[in-house]
Scaffold this active site. Sequence first.
Site, short mmCIF file in Angstrom:
data_model
loop_
_atom_site.label_atom_id
_atom_site.label_comp_id
_atom_site.label_asym_id
_atom_site.label_seq_id
_atom_site.Cartn_x
_atom_site.Cartn_y
_atom_site.Cartn_z
N HIS A 51 0.84 -1.21 0.00
CA HIS A 51 0.00 0.00 0.00
C HIS A 51 0.87 1.25 0.00
O HIS A 51 0.58 2.22 -0.71
CB HIS A 51 -0.88 0.04 1.26
CG HIS A 51 -1.92 -1.04 1.33
ND1 HIS A 51 -2.05 -1.87 2.41
CD2 HIS A 51 -2.89 -1.43 0.44
CE1 HIS A 51 -3.05 -2.70 2.21
NE2 HIS A 51 -3.57 -2.47 1.03
N LYS B 32 -16.68 -7.53 6.17
CA LYS B 32 -15.42 -8.12 6.63
C LYS B 32 -15.29 -8.12 8.15
O LYS B 32 -15.95 -7.36 8.83
CB LYS B 32 -14.26 -7.35 6.01
CG LYS B 32 -14.17 -7.57 4.52
CD LYS B 32 -12.96 -6.88 3.95
CE LYS B 32 -12.91 -7.03 2.45
NZ LYS B 32 -11.85 -6.20 1.86
N ARG C 231 -1.17 -5.94 -8.43
CA ARG C 231 -0.08 -6.87 -8.13
C ARG C 231 0.06 -7.94 -9.19
O ARG C 231 1.13 -8.35 -9.56
CB ARG C 231 -0.34 -7.59 -6.79
CG ARG C 231 -0.13 -6.77 -5.58
CD ARG C 231 -0.84 -7.36 -4.40
NE ARG C 231 -2.27 -7.15 -4.50
CZ ARG C 231 -3.12 -7.28 -3.51
NH1 ARG C 231 -2.69 -7.66 -2.34
NH2 ARG C 231 -4.39 -7.05 -3.68
N SER D 40 -2.68 -7.66 2.91
CA SER D 40 -3.05 -7.56 4.33
C SER D 40 -3.45 -8.94 4.85
O SER D 40 -3.13 -9.31 5.98
CB SER D 40 -4.21 -6.58 4.51
OG SER D 40 -3.85 -5.32 4.04
#
Length: 167
Positions: A21, A45, A94, A131
């Site tokens: 990040h 979440k 990514r 994460s």
Amino acid sequence: MKKKFTRAIFPGSFDPITYGHLDVIHRGIKLFDELIVAVGRSPIKNPLFTPEERVEMITELVDDMPSVKVESFHGLTVEYAKAKKADVILRGLRSLTDVQYEFKLAMTNRSVAGIETVFVMTSEEYGFTSSTLTREIAAMGGDVSRLVPKPICDRLNKRIEKLKSMQ
Ligand code: ADP
């Protein structure tokens, strides 16, 4: 011609913020006059850190970046972007899996709100950083010092210890 002031928002969960990040933030500040790192308060979440804690952790890390602001937000990213009068949404990539997911999200956001998404590719060394992976490694007692900065590493280990002691 006078250059227009540009404001971007970088939305995400940041639970916790990683070097990946931060890499996106460093790239973003070179592209935009103002960058708002926006911590989503997603109801689905099950977060490790509260949105307030996540905002606090990110704020400490961007202390030396005057064009970066950190906030949390409720609801849809596009609504938040409109309220902030943001020109673009910034997202990081990514892998090809990210591309597939992000492509759909960006298309939807553009068609419902007319907002463009700008993508930056991460440095190769952070291509596998996430994460989720960070939380999983930390939960198993592994070393996450290559994934997150030291202050985050310390807070993460403390939180995991606390959770384990409550079980
Ligand atoms: P989400 O909650 O949408 O899964 P995250 O909070 O994990 O998103 O991440 C927010 C943004 O940061 C996304 O665009 C994601 O692709 C990007 N990102 C996360 N990790 C990395 C990384 N290692 N390199 C580049 N971009 C990343």
